[in-house]
Design a protein around this motif. Structure first.
Motif, PDB file in Angstrom:
ATOM      1  N   TYR A  96       4.126  12.542  -1.822  1.00  0.00           N
ATOM      2  CA  TYR A  96       3.489  11.338  -2.319  1.00  0.00           C
ATOM      3  C   TYR A  96       4.464  10.491  -3.128  1.00  0.00           C
ATOM      4  N   GLN A  97       5.303  11.194  -3.881  1.00  0.00           N
ATOM      5  CA  GLN A  97       6.337  10.470  -4.636  1.00  0.00           C
ATOM      6  C   GLN A  97       7.212   9.661  -3.665  1.00  0.00           C
ATOM      7  N   GLU A  98       7.558  10.309  -2.559  1.00  0.00           N
ATOM      8  CA  GLU A  98       8.367   9.629  -1.549  1.00  0.00           C
ATOM      9  C   GLU A  98       7.646   8.402  -1.009  1.00  0.00           C
ATOM     10  N   ALA A  99       6.347   8.559  -0.718  1.00  0.00           N
ATOM     11  CA  ALA A  99       5.562   7.437  -0.181  1.00  0.00           C
ATOM     12  C   ALA A  99       5.559   6.276  -1.166  1.00  0.00           C
ATOM     13  N   LYS A 100       5.445   6.613  -2.434  1.00  0.00           N
ATOM     14  CA  LYS A 100       5.441   5.557  -3.466  1.00  0.00           C
ATOM     15  C   LYS A 100       6.793   4.846  -3.497  1.00  0.00           C
TER      16      LYS A 100
ATOM     17  N   VAL B 245       0.831  -1.199   0.000  1.00  0.00           N
ATOM     18  CA  VAL B 245       0.000   0.000   0.000  1.00  0.00           C
ATOM     19  C   VAL B 245       0.865   1.249   0.000  1.00  0.00           C
ATOM     20  N   ILE B 246       0.456   2.191  -0.804  1.00  0.00           N
ATOM     21  CA  ILE B 246       1.125   3.504  -0.756  1.00  0.00           C
ATOM     22  C   ILE B 246       0.409   4.314   0.315  1.00  0.00           C
TER      23      ILE B 246
ATOM     24  N   HIS C  82      -3.886   3.457  -9.327  1.00  0.00           N
ATOM     25  CA  HIS C  82      -4.679   4.511  -8.704  1.00  0.00           C
ATOM     26  C   HIS C  82      -3.860   5.776  -8.515  1.00  0.00           C
ATOM     27  N   TYR C  83      -2.646   5.543  -8.069  1.00  0.00           N
ATOM     28  CA  TYR C  83      -1.752   6.680  -7.803  1.00  0.00           C
ATOM     29  C   TYR C  83      -1.584   7.538  -9.043  1.00  0.00           C
TER      30      TYR C  83
END
Lengths: 371, 524
Positions: free
Chosen positions: A268-272, A72-73, A328-329
């Motif tokens: 968000y990029q980091e989370a991904k 999960v992101i 989704h992202y």
């Protein structure tokens, strides 16, 4: 990530979550959060501090009954707010970037609000008990000790940076990892540069203010010519003041739209990337298990094969969850950026038009000035 | 003190697409009209004050009225199309056509304004004739003639450390004192300094406020000499060119100076003898001179017995204003620096967004980001232009006036010196009289004759000193009035220019955003 909200008595209406107020008491900020369940229109209001948010994030990380949770992101939680004194202003900027700007923590609140909305919109995460507690419990849940779950493993994994470059078995994921690394760096850079621009505009506004004030001191009533000159100076003072206010508005627009958007996108990029890394770590684990199983001595072989099968299963689930998440992202981030860009453009356009009209008025008045 | 310092560096404000190169080659069109930016010399207005009470005779109302008629709805500012700066110039030039404001082009005798004026074909300046000192109002009389000056085309001559820049000085005039209507010469910087030297020698003792020349700059010139083709040396040349132009425009807007043969020679003569000893007269040398003078005056043991309070209070005013302008100048300077910073920051942001755009996979987002990079590039250019506008319109104006105020103070000091000379002459006369009295008592007839001659000589000198002092006082008074009025007009003019450039910027900004919005909306 937005997914379909299941109609259950527990589920919350993601878009109804709002942070309506923030109060500062010494070093602590308290946020007032209102939300509504999707099944009713009755609202709930709770008060939370940053620790509560951290508790929530930990809770999400450590859900044990969710398969493939590592794929999960997770919506990124903004960093801890540093109530700024003049000393820590620079520190706050370094840590929070755009979120440190703006009046009265408004931008920071907006970022927190977006975080909650994203959690509530996620198919898996929205069902978490932690979220329910967070939004509804009258007591502050952050005081409890959180379970350590994945969080620990995450920090452990971070130490093994060499796994970052480990070659993938799946082409889709390999290219996602590559582009992620690239884009993430670029977005970070753009965000930093934009922050520089905005801070510069604020300094420019300040300089205009000084100039305008100096002009105001040019008052001399001795003779008609001196009076006329004073009037001219005062007029210029008004004009420069208008320029200053314009710059302030422009930079506010920047901060509340594109700045926020770029900041969010960066995080968000980091989370991904973190999610992809977790999967890579699992891959390494799987390959190790495979090797162990091959080399195992006959008495251990069964155990090793068991471990191998379990790891393979975990890895497959993680990969399939990850794939969905990534799709989704991609969809959601584009629409998010689009909204922010449109908002930014519209605000700047309206500010520029206002400023034009005002300057035009000033010009008319100036020309009529009898000297 | 010229009204017509409309000279914004044309390439920057002319069109959006031009690179901000300091290419003043565009200006070298031989249609004289284009170059001249409306420095129609308004002092030669013949309107007697009585018949035109509502506006003073240097009123610019006429020019702005006309400008409004020719301007489109956007308030006289054509924002996107090529802004023809010189459109204003042409408008202002044609103002000398008969218009209801009373400015007339007169070939014949003017309406009687003052009794001593004989005007046909000549310009008279109230200052130099012996006028009763109570007439303090402006009484420029004379015909309406025009003189427009432009300084263009900087060219580098020679090379190495002996290199120098020459500038084309073009004049367009209807004054009969000149041989032709349009002519131009090439001059170098030391020529301008030489002109100043000649003028200050002639007019310093008369109380006239002589505009100071632009400052010498060793660093700036060295870069140019060495041949560094970078923006800062181009910037330096442009700054100097503009400063030289403003200097000349101020010189010719002074009625006495315009008549001066040195000035006319400067404008007209093909080759000027090389001016020497100009080091002392510019930049730090000039300021040192002024400061030395004021130090000397301050050390004067004889306190000036001021018969007229006006001078004392006016000097105080001048000093206060100098302080004020210094503060303003510092403020605007910092403003200009911040804008330049904003320029470079915007450029860096634009680059980073361009990189994003090319790496982004979603095609619509990628295109939007590339568009965004272009918008930011345009914004950078806008910031750049605005910085130059700030600089040339405001900073240089303030700097010019700081130097002019220094010149004004210099004149006050000249007056004090004249007073001092008068006092010294009087005390010498007194001594001579005492010597004569002694001789009368001691009865030496041959020396007595000498003593009587001395007394006569010194009585004449005292008379002369007194007349000089009176004259310098009255001239100074008039000069200060004229200066103040010019200053007012000059500032107003520049503020309007500045405001127009701000407005232009805003219009272009609006266009940028309007162009970007559909791109943002197109992202799917």
């Amino acid at each position: 990530m937005k997914g379909s909200n299941e109609d259950s008595a527990q589920s919350v209406n993601g878009s109804s979550i709002k942070i309506t107020d923030v109060t500062q008491d010494g070093d602590t900020l308290t946020f007032a959060i209102t939300s509504q369940k999707s099944s009713s229109s009755a609202g709930v209001c709770v008060f939370r501090t940053y620790e509560d948010f951290e508790w929530l994030q930990q809770g999400l990380f450590s859900q044990e009954d969710v398969p493939g949770l590592q794929g999960v992101i997770f919506p990124p939680l903004p960093s801890k707010p540093l109530p700024s004194t003049s000393l820590s202003q620079a520190k706050a900027l370094k840590q929070l970037g755009f979120l440190a700007l703006g009046d009265e923590w408004m931008i920071y609140c907006k970022a927190l609000e977006l975080y909650l909305q994203q959690v509530a919109a996620h198919t898996t995460l929205s069902k978490s008990k932690a979220l329910y507690s967070f939004l509804n419990s009258s007591e502050s849940p952050g005081k409890q000790c959180g379970k350590k779950g994945i969080l620990n493993r995450l920090s452990q994994a971070m130490e093994e940076m060499r796994k970052e470059g480990h070659k993938d078995v799946d082409e889709f994921f390999q290219s996602e990892r590559d582009s992620s690394t690239n884009l993430s760096a670029l977005f970070k850079l753009s965000t930093e540069k934009f922050l520089d621009v905005v801070l510069n505009k604020q300094r420019l506004a300040l300089a205009c203010g000084h100039f305008s004030t100096s002009l105001h001191l040019c008052v001399n009533q001795d003779n008609p010519t001196a009076v006329a000159f004073s009037k001219i100076c005062l007029k210029l003072s008004d004009i420069i003041e208008a320029v200053k206010i314009n710059y302030e508005k422009v930079s506010d627009n920047d901060i509340s739209t594109l700045g926020l958007g770029l900041d969010l996108e960066s995080r968000y990029q980091e989370a991904k990337r973190e999610m992809l890394f977790r999967r890579t770590c699992k891959l390494v684990e799987l390959e190790t298990a495979n090797r162990n199983s091959e080399r195992a001595k006959p008495n251990k072989k069964a155990i090793m094969e068991g471990v191998q099968k379990a790891t393979q299963k975990e890895f497959d689930i993680i990969s399939s969850v990850a794939k969905q998440e990534i799709e989704h992202y991609h969809r959601d981030r584009v629409s998010l950026l689009r909204d922010f860009l449109i908002c930014w453009c519209e605000k700047q356009l309206s500010t520029a038009r206002e400023s034009s009209a005002l300057l035009s008025q000033h010009l008319d008045a100036c020309k009529k000035f009898a000297v | 003190m010229s009204l017509g310092s409309v000279r914004n560096p044309p390439p920057f404000l002319d069109s959006e697409d031009q690179e901000p190169e300091y290419d003043t080659g565009d200006l070298d069109s031989d249609d004289g009209e284009e170059i001249f930016t409306g420095t129609s010399n308004k002092p030669f207005v013949s309107t007697p004050p009585e018949t035109d009470p509502s506006s003073d005779i240097f009123s610019e109302e006429g020019s702005y009225t006309v400008q409004k008629h020719t301007a489109p709805k956007t308030n006289g500012v054509q924002s996107d199309e090529e802004l023809d700066l010189f459109a204003e110039a042409t408008v202002e030039l044609t103002l000398t056509a008969p218009n209801s404001r009373g400015r007339k082009e007169i070939i014949g005798p003017t309406e009687p304004l003052s009794t001593t004026v004989n005007t046909h074909g000549k310009l008279h300046v109230a200052n130099t004739s012996n006028k009763p000192s109570e007439e303090v109002e402006e009484e420029e009389s004379g015909d309406t003639f025009e003189l427009n000056i432009a300084v263009t085309n900087p060219e580098k001559m020679g090379d190495g450390m002996n290199a120098y820049m020459t500038y084309k000085v073009s004049t367009q005039t209807t004054l009969p004192a000149f041989r032709s209507k349009t002519f131009s010469v090439r001059r170098r910087f030391s020529d301008f300094l030489g002109l100043y030297e000649k003028l200050s020698v002639k007019y310093n003792l008369m109380g006239c406020i002589i505009p100071p020349p632009p400052q010498k700059s060793v660093v700036g010139m060295t870069k140019v000499k060495v041949g560094k083709e970078d923006p800062s040396s181009a910037e330096f040349v442009e700054k100097r060119r503009a400063a030289l132009e403003r200097y000349l425009q101020r010189v010719v807007s002074h009625p006495a100076l315009l008549q001066d043969s040195d000035v006319q020679e400067f404008l007209e003569r093909e080759e000027l003898p090389r001016a020497v000893n100009t080091q002392a007269l510019s930049g730090s040398g000039f300021l040192k001179m002024i400061n030395k003078a004021s130090d000397a005056v301050n050390k004067m043991t004889i306190k000036m017995n001021e018969s007229d309070n006006w001078f004392e209070s006016k000097l105080q005013e001048v000093e206060n204003e100098e302080q004020l302008l210094r503060r303003l100048h510092a403020s605007v300077d910092s403003l200009v620096n911040h804008r330049k910073e904003l320029c470079s920051n915007t450029a860096m942001f634009a680059k980073s967004v361009a990189m994003l755009g090319s790496s982004e996979e979603n095609s619509a987002l990628s295109r939007a980001l590339s568009q965004l990079a272009e918008v930011e590039d345009k914004l950078e250019q806008l910031h750049q232009e605005q910085a130059f506008s700030d600089f040339f319109t405001l900073t240089e104006l303030l700097a010019d006036y700081l130097r002019l105020l220094g010149a004004v103070r210099g004149c006050f000091e000249q007056r004090m010196k004249a007073w001092q000379r008068w006092q010294e002459a009087q005390s010498t006369l007194q001594k001579k009289r005492e010597a004569e009295a002694k001789l009368l008592w001691s009865n030496k007839p041959d020396k007595l004759q000498q003593a009587k001659e001395d007394i006569t000589e010194w009585e004449a000198k005292v008379g002369q000193c007194e007349r000089d002092f009176e004259r310098i006082s009255s001239t100074l008074r008039k000069e200060v009035h004229r200066f103040e009025k010019e200053k007012c007009r000059d500032f107003k003019h520049h503020i309007v220019k500045y405001l127009e450039s701000l407005l232009r910027s805003q219009h272009r900004l609006v266009k940028c955003w309007e162009a970007f919005l559909p791109e943002a909306k197109a992202i799917v």
